[in-house]
Structure formats: C-alpha cells, structure tokens
Design a protein around this motif. Structure first.
Motif, PDB file in Angstrom:
ATOM      1  N   THR A  33      51.219  44.207  22.502  1.00  0.00           N
ATOM      2  CA  THR A  33      52.547  43.824  22.972  1.00  0.00           C
ATOM      3  C   THR A  33      53.388  43.363  21.792  1.00  0.00           C
ATOM      4  O   THR A  33      52.877  43.076  20.710  1.00  0.00           O
ATOM      5  CB  THR A  33      52.471  42.688  24.008  1.00  0.00           C
ATOM      6  N   LEU A  34      54.686  43.241  22.016  1.00  0.00           N
ATOM      7  CA  LEU A  34      55.605  42.755  20.992  1.00  0.00           C
ATOM      8  C   LEU A  34      55.273  41.307  20.650  1.00  0.00           C
ATOM      9  O   LEU A  34      55.237  40.453  21.544  1.00  0.00           O
ATOM     10  CB  LEU A  34      57.053  42.840  21.499  1.00  0.00           C
ATOM     11  N   PRO A  35      54.997  40.987  19.404  1.00  0.00           N
ATOM     12  CA  PRO A  35      54.637  39.605  19.053  1.00  0.00           C
ATOM     13  C   PRO A  35      55.788  38.637  19.315  1.00  0.00           C
ATOM     14  O   PRO A  35      56.948  38.917  19.014  1.00  0.00           O
ATOM     15  CB  PRO A  35      54.326  39.699  17.556  1.00  0.00           C
ATOM     16  N   LEU A  36      55.449  37.485  19.875  1.00  0.00           N
ATOM     17  CA  LEU A  36      56.426  36.429  20.147  1.00  0.00           C
ATOM     18  C   LEU A  36      56.327  35.301  19.131  1.00  0.00           C
ATOM     19  O   LEU A  36      57.120  34.373  19.160  1.00  0.00           O
ATOM     20  CB  LEU A  36      56.221  35.876  21.557  1.00  0.00           C
ATOM     21  N   SER A  37      55.335  35.368  18.251  1.00  0.00           N
ATOM     22  CA  SER A  37      55.161  34.377  17.197  1.00  0.00           C
ATOM     23  C   SER A  37      54.298  34.993  16.107  1.00  0.00           C
ATOM     24  O   SER A  37      53.451  35.840  16.390  1.00  0.00           O
ATOM     25  CB  SER A  37      54.490  33.108  17.743  1.00  0.00           C
ATOM     26  N   THR A  38      54.499  34.540  14.882  1.00  0.00           N
ATOM     27  CA  THR A  38      53.614  34.994  13.810  1.00  0.00           C
ATOM     28  C   THR A  38      52.256  34.307  13.899  1.00  0.00           C
ATOM     29  O   THR A  38      51.316  34.741  13.257  1.00  0.00           O
ATOM     30  CB  THR A  38      54.244  34.703  12.436  1.00  0.00           C
ATOM     31  N   ASP A  39      52.159  33.250  14.684  1.00  0.00           N
ATOM     32  CA  ASP A  39      50.882  32.615  14.973  1.00  0.00           C
ATOM     33  C   ASP A  39      50.295  33.311  16.199  1.00  0.00           C
ATOM     34  O   ASP A  39      50.854  33.243  17.289  1.00  0.00           O
ATOM     35  CB  ASP A  39      51.089  31.122  15.249  1.00  0.00           C
ATOM     36  N   SER A  40      49.168  33.983  16.040  1.00  0.00           N
ATOM     37  CA  SER A  40      48.630  34.808  17.118  1.00  0.00           C
ATOM     38  C   SER A  40      48.239  33.979  18.337  1.00  0.00           C
ATOM     39  O   SER A  40      48.309  34.465  19.471  1.00  0.00           O
ATOM     40  CB  SER A  40      47.425  35.615  16.620  1.00  0.00           C
ATOM     41  N   THR A  41      47.817  32.730  18.127  1.00  0.00           N
ATOM     42  CA  THR A  41      47.488  31.871  19.259  1.00  0.00           C
ATOM     43  C   THR A  41      48.734  31.533  20.053  1.00  0.00           C
ATOM     44  O   THR A  41      48.754  31.607  21.286  1.00  0.00           O
ATOM     45  CB  THR A  41      46.805  30.579  18.778  1.00  0.00           C
ATOM     46  N   PHE A  42      49.805  31.155  19.359  1.00  0.00           N
ATOM     47  CA  PHE A  42      51.063  30.861  20.049  1.00  0.00           C
ATOM     48  C   PHE A  42      51.609  32.100  20.744  1.00  0.00           C
ATOM     49  O   PHE A  42      52.147  32.011  21.846  1.00  0.00           O
ATOM     50  CB  PHE A  42      52.092  30.320  19.048  1.00  0.00           C
ATOM     51  N   ASN A  43      51.478  33.249  20.092  1.00  0.00           N
ATOM     52  CA  ASN A  43      51.924  34.488  20.727  1.00  0.00           C
ATOM     53  C   ASN A  43      51.256  34.657  22.082  1.00  0.00           C
ATOM     54  O   ASN A  43      51.907  34.958  23.092  1.00  0.00           O
ATOM     55  CB  ASN A  43      51.591  35.678  19.833  1.00  0.00           C
ATOM     56  N   PHE A  44      49.959  34.436  22.123  1.00  0.00           N
ATOM     57  CA  PHE A  44      49.226  34.561  23.371  1.00  0.00           C
ATOM     58  C   PHE A  44      49.637  33.481  24.363  1.00  0.00           C
ATOM     59  O   PHE A  44      49.814  33.730  25.557  1.00  0.00           O
ATOM     60  CB  PHE A  44      47.719  34.483  23.092  1.00  0.00           C
ATOM     61  N   ASP A  45      49.818  32.261  23.875  1.00  0.00           N
ATOM     62  CA  ASP A  45      50.170  31.150  24.747  1.00  0.00           C
ATOM     63  C   ASP A  45      51.539  31.324  25.397  1.00  0.00           C
ATOM     64  O   ASP A  45      51.768  30.821  26.505  1.00  0.00           O
ATOM     65  CB  ASP A  45      50.145  29.836  23.964  1.00  0.00           C
ATOM     66  N   PHE A  46      52.452  32.025  24.742  1.00  0.00           N
ATOM     67  CA  PHE A  46      53.753  32.275  25.353  1.00  0.00           C
ATOM     68  C   PHE A  46      53.666  33.298  26.485  1.00  0.00           C
ATOM     69  O   PHE A  46      54.500  33.307  27.393  1.00  0.00           O
ATOM     70  CB  PHE A  46      54.762  32.753  24.301  1.00  0.00           C
ATOM     71  N   LEU A  47      52.653  34.159  26.429  1.00  0.00           N
ATOM     72  CA  LEU A  47      52.495  35.132  27.506  1.00  0.00           C
ATOM     73  C   LEU A  47      52.095  34.467  28.817  1.00  0.00           C
ATOM     74  O   LEU A  47      52.339  35.001  29.895  1.00  0.00           O
ATOM     75  CB  LEU A  47      51.423  36.167  27.122  1.00  0.00           C
ATOM     76  N   ILE A  48      51.495  33.306  28.747  1.00  0.00           N
ATOM     77  CA  ILE A  48      51.015  32.629  29.958  1.00  0.00           C
ATOM     78  C   ILE A  48      52.173  32.235  30.865  1.00  0.00           C
ATOM     79  O   ILE A  48      52.220  32.654  32.026  1.00  0.00           O
ATOM     80  CB  ILE A  48      50.144  31.416  29.595  1.00  0.00           C
ATOM     81  N   PRO A  49      53.140  31.440  30.385  1.00  0.00           N
ATOM     82  CA  PRO A  49      54.263  31.116  31.281  1.00  0.00           C
ATOM     83  C   PRO A  49      55.109  32.326  31.637  1.00  0.00           C
ATOM     84  O   PRO A  49      55.670  32.388  32.734  1.00  0.00           O
ATOM     85  CB  PRO A  49      55.067  30.079  30.484  1.00  0.00           C
ATOM     86  N   LEU A  50      55.203  33.295  30.734  1.00  0.00           N
ATOM     87  CA  LEU A  50      55.945  34.518  31.078  1.00  0.00           C
ATOM     88  C   LEU A  50      55.280  35.234  32.248  1.00  0.00           C
ATOM     89  O   LEU A  50      55.953  35.735  33.147  1.00  0.00           O
ATOM     90  CB  LEU A  50      56.025  35.451  29.873  1.00  0.00           C
ATOM     91  N   GLY A  51      53.939  35.278  32.247  1.00  0.00           N
ATOM     92  CA  GLY A  51      53.228  35.946  33.321  1.00  0.00           C
ATOM     93  C   GLY A  51      53.451  35.294  34.669  1.00  0.00           C
ATOM     94  O   GLY A  51      53.443  35.964  35.710  1.00  0.00           O
ATOM     95  N   LEU A  52      53.672  33.974  34.677  1.00  0.00           N
ATOM     96  CA  LEU A  52      53.870  33.275  35.932  1.00  0.00           C
ATOM     97  C   LEU A  52      55.235  33.553  36.555  1.00  0.00           C
ATOM     98  O   LEU A  52      55.487  33.211  37.714  1.00  0.00           O
ATOM     99  CB  LEU A  52      53.681  31.772  35.736  1.00  0.00           C
ATOM    100  N   ALA A  53      56.131  34.197  35.799  1.00  0.00           N
ATOM    101  CA  ALA A  53      57.450  34.547  36.340  1.00  0.00           C
ATOM    102  C   ALA A  53      57.334  35.512  37.517  1.00  0.00           C
ATOM    103  O   ALA A  53      58.196  35.543  38.392  1.00  0.00           O
ATOM    104  CB  ALA A  53      58.325  35.157  35.244  1.00  0.00           C
ATOM    105  N   LEU A  54      56.262  36.292  37.538  1.00  0.00           N
ATOM    106  CA  LEU A  54      56.079  37.292  38.594  1.00  0.00           C
ATOM    107  C   LEU A  54      56.053  36.652  39.972  1.00  0.00           C
ATOM    108  O   LEU A  54      56.491  37.262  40.958  1.00  0.00           O
ATOM    109  CB  LEU A  54      54.771  38.059  38.350  1.00  0.00           C
ATOM    110  N   THR A  55      55.573  35.423  40.072  1.00  0.00           N
ATOM    111  CA  THR A  55      55.471  34.746  41.362  1.00  0.00           C
ATOM    112  C   THR A  55      56.292  33.452  41.396  1.00  0.00           C
ATOM    113  O   THR A  55      55.945  32.498  42.097  1.00  0.00           O
ATOM    114  CB  THR A  55      54.000  34.438  41.686  1.00  0.00           C
ATOM    115  N   GLY A  56      57.370  33.411  40.628  1.00  0.00           N
ATOM    116  CA  GLY A  56      58.298  32.288  40.698  1.00  0.00           C
ATOM    117  C   GLY A  56      57.911  31.091  39.865  1.00  0.00           C
ATOM    118  O   GLY A  56      58.504  30.015  40.024  1.00  0.00           O
ATOM    119  N   GLY A  57      56.972  31.247  38.942  1.00  0.00           N
ATOM    120  CA  GLY A  57      56.505  30.113  38.170  1.00  0.00           C
ATOM    121  C   GLY A  57      57.225  29.869  36.867  1.00  0.00           C
ATOM    122  O   GLY A  57      56.896  28.920  36.151  1.00  0.00           O
TER     123      GLY A  57
END
Length: 441
Positions: A33-57
């Motif tokens: 996926t398109l990186p959201l941070s140059t820190d790979s851990t943060f990049n992954f951690d940003f995907l978590i709240p983004l994923g919750l958007a699917l169900t209103g989170g």
C-alpha cells in the motif's frame, strides 16, 4: 555498545503477529500500500484507525491529517496528534445539534473513542503515566454512548471467572429485537494489545449486519482487565473464554443457535481462542485471524542477537539490565521498543526475562489434539514473521483446518486496512460450515 545487530526484517516482524498494530512488513522491496510514514511501524498503525472507517469508527481525512503531522518514530508525537483529534471530535459529539440525529451521535462517539484508544497505544512504558487510565476512561465513555445509539443497543457485562481472581469484561451485541429468534453467534477475543472496542468494528458490526449475534470479551493482560484488575496474561485461557459461553447458555439461550456457535481469535487471540475451543465442546467452529502456532518464537525475535545468549543461559539480571538500557537510550526500533513496552505491561512484569519466560507457556502444540471442530486459518502474505506458522497449524489440524491466503493489499497482519475482504472470506467459510437450518413446514 549499540544493540541494533538484528536485521530490519527481524525487528519489524518481531511482534508482527501480536495484534493488528504491532507491525507488518513486506518481504519484498515494494510495499503493498501507499506508505503513510517513513517509519514502517507507524505506517501500519495508521492503517488501523483508517480500517475502522468502514463501520463508522473513524473519518478518513482526519486520520490522514494525523499521519501527515506525526514525526516518524516519535511516540510522543503520535500520542499528541491523536489526543488532539480525539478532543476535537469529542467536542463535535457533544454539540447539541447532533442530538437530533442518532447516526451522528453514534458515529461521532465511535470515532472519538477510537482516537482516544490510538492516543493510548504507545504510552505503556511508564506504568504510572496517568494517561493510561484517563484516556481509557474517555474511550470507554465515548464507546458506551455510541453503542447505546445502535439499532439494538450494545450491553456491557462483567463475568466472574470460575477459576482465578479476575473478572471477564464483555460486550453483547444482539442482531435482532426478536426475543425468540435463534441466531448464529460469534464470540470474539483479541490478543496482545487491541481492545474489544476495536473488535466491534472489525468483526461485530459485520456480523450483526449478516444476522449474527456477537459478543466480545477481555481477560487478564488485555486492556480493561489489565488496567483495573492488575493481572497479566495467563496461559489457561479456557478459564477466560468458558465463562463467556456459560453466560450465553444461561442468559441468551432463547436467541443463540447453539449448533452455530463460533469463536474468533484475532492475532495472538487466535492462539488463545483456539485453546478455548479445545476445552469447550460447545464451540462448533473457530476463526483464527491469523493462524498462530507459538508466542515465544515471535516474542524472542526482536531481541538483539548478542543478548539472546544471555537469556538462553538464564542470566536474568544481566539480560534485564541490558534490554532496559537499550530501551531507555532509544537503541531499539519503534516496533521493538513498543513490543517490549507492551509485553512488560500486558504480562504484568518489569523484567524482560520474565516476559520471555512466560511467553513460552503459550503454544498450540500443548492442546491441539483436543481441537475437534473446523478451523479457518488466515495466512497473510506480508506478515513475514509468522510465515510458516499458519501452515504449521493447518498441518497439525489436518482436514479440520482450512488455510486461506490473504495476498496483496489484504496481506498485512490480520488484514489490517482490508476488513471487507477479511470478513467476506471468513463469513463465506462460516456460512458453508453452518448451513442455514431447514424450516419445518
């Protein structure tokens, strides 16, 4: 001495399976996926709240704004930006104009709760940090307001353990107001770090839409129980999960189809909930997202290579001293530092040696012979550290196991950011495993 002798892949993968926030790494040079941070851990951690958007989170642009403002690898920056967003969103949720729209109330409080959980995520190094409790009180209050506004309101319950000095925290989500409709039911348990509030968005909201009841729960070492009961992870997880099934049988027998009762374990929770199924024959199927075989292998992986012999030789004092020094002097990667913080906190120990020793008590081989029900096994392409573990679980289960590959953009650990593909896959399997009962004419 600089303790960074392990490879980047080892560090990133070290706690990759522990929960869908603890890292996912691509074994190739191209990220899925398109990186959201140059820190790979943060990049992954940003995907978590983004994923919750699917169900209103969550809402997408606000999370992307946080990603844009957080300094790579700076845990304080991560906390601060999500804390600001949480309070901004809370103010919107409290605006009286929204009181006339229950969907506004529900979704805005869900997002508020999510952002407070994100702000909490990286702050567990210092156990005396008051934010560990105050942020959790905020997220819980917000979440309670949100589930009260669901078409069928969610309900928090507390279940005394029949063994052990702790209380199980759970949330019930009914799929129907019909008090006599026996529906399939999904029991959901997380693992190393994510909250049962996250489980609502990832699993229960999709389940309810499909006509499934859902109940989430937390035990020792997990968010609410760890905070308010001061107890860390225990290996005999059946003592945590069986009281949940007891409650379903005792209080929800009118609405639970006992022939279609499944349990889902997320990340480290896959191992924990496989154990529940091994000791409770009332469970009829298991979903393992993703398939985990043993905890220790992942827990030891981020340890600098020159310190591993100290642990293996049983030199606890020297090992602890060098590990904690490496953490305090910022010689560990973001993933390794977070994994150590969370491991110590969730296992309720200040000793890295004790954490790793306890980790050895969690392995599917200890109880796999007792599993007699079908198991869906997720196998994420880019979850590099657990590569081979899902296949090993499948091999041990034989015909009872169904190995499902999640590739490409769905290939992060626990399919983070690809919730739709994940639930589509395992619900298709559940529907095949649990055919709808034939109505009698």
């Amino acid at each position: 001495m600089k303790l960074t002798t392990v490879s980047a892949v080892q560090l990133l993968a070290a706690v990759a399976f522990l929960q869908p926030a603890s890292g996912a790494s691509n074994s190739s040079s191209k990220a899925p996926t398109l990186p959201l941070s140059t820190d790979s851990t943060f990049n992954f951690d940003f995907l978590i709240p983004l994923g919750l958007a699917l169900t209103g989170g969550s809402d997408i642009s606000p999370v992307l704004s946080v990603a844009n403002n957080v300094a790579a690898g700076n845990m304080t920056s991560y906390y601060y930006e999500f804390y600001k967003l949480a309070n901004y969103t809370k103010k919107q949720a409290e605006d009286p104009v929204n009181a006339y729209d229950p969907i506004n109330v529900r979704d805005t409080w869900f997002s508020t709760s999510n952002y407070f959980r994100r702000a909490d995520f990286l702050i567990h190094q210092n156990w005396s940090n008051p934010d560990i409790l105050t942020l959790w009180a905020e997220q819980t209050s917000a979440f309670n307001k949100a589930i009260a506004a669901l078409p069928v309101p969610g309900k928090r319950i507390r279940l005394p353990a029949k063994k052990g000095n702790f209380t199980v925290e759970a949330i019930w989500y009914g799929a129907s107001t019909n008090k006599t409709a026996k529906l399939p039911t999904l029991v959901v348990g997380n693992g190393f770090d994510a909250a049962q509030e996250d489980s609502y968005h990832n699993f229960c909201a999709p389940a309810v839409l499909r006509g499934w009841n859902c109940i989430t729960y937390e035990g020792p070492g997990q968010n609410t129980v760890r905070r308010y009961q001061d107890v860390g992870f225990i290996p005999n997880w059946e003592d945590v999960g069986i009281p949940v099934v007891d409650w379903l049988y005792e209080t929800k027998s009118d609405v639970v189809d006992k022939d279609r009762l499944a349990i889902l374990g997320n990340s480290f929770g896959a191992l924990l909930n496989l154990r529940v199924a091994a000791f409770d024959p009332r469970i009829k199927a298991v979903v393992a997202i993703d398939g985990i075989w043993d905890f220790y292998t992942s827990a030891i992986a981020p340890i600098p290579a020159d310190l591993v012999p100290l642990f293996e030789a049983g030199k606890q004092q020297e090992f602890d001293s060098k590990m904690l020094e490496a953490r305090d002097t910022n010689q560990l990667s973001t993933t390794a530092a977070w994994g150590l913080d969370q491991g110590l906190w969730s296992f309720y120990t200040h000793s890295p040696f004790e954490f790793l020793t306890k980790a050895k008590e969690f392995e599917v081989s200890d109880f796999v012979k007792n599993i007699t029900v079908p198991v869906f096994i997720g196998n994420a392409e880019f979850d590099v550290f657990v590569a081979g573990q899902p296949a090993r679980l499948k091999q041990a289960l034989g015909e009872l196991g169904t190995l499902h590959a999640f590739n490409g953009s769905a290939g992060y650990h626990c399919q983070t950011g690809a919730t739709q593909e994940m639930v589509r896959a395992f619900f298709a399997w559940l529907n095949k495993t649990f055919p709808k009962p034939v109505k009698q004419s």
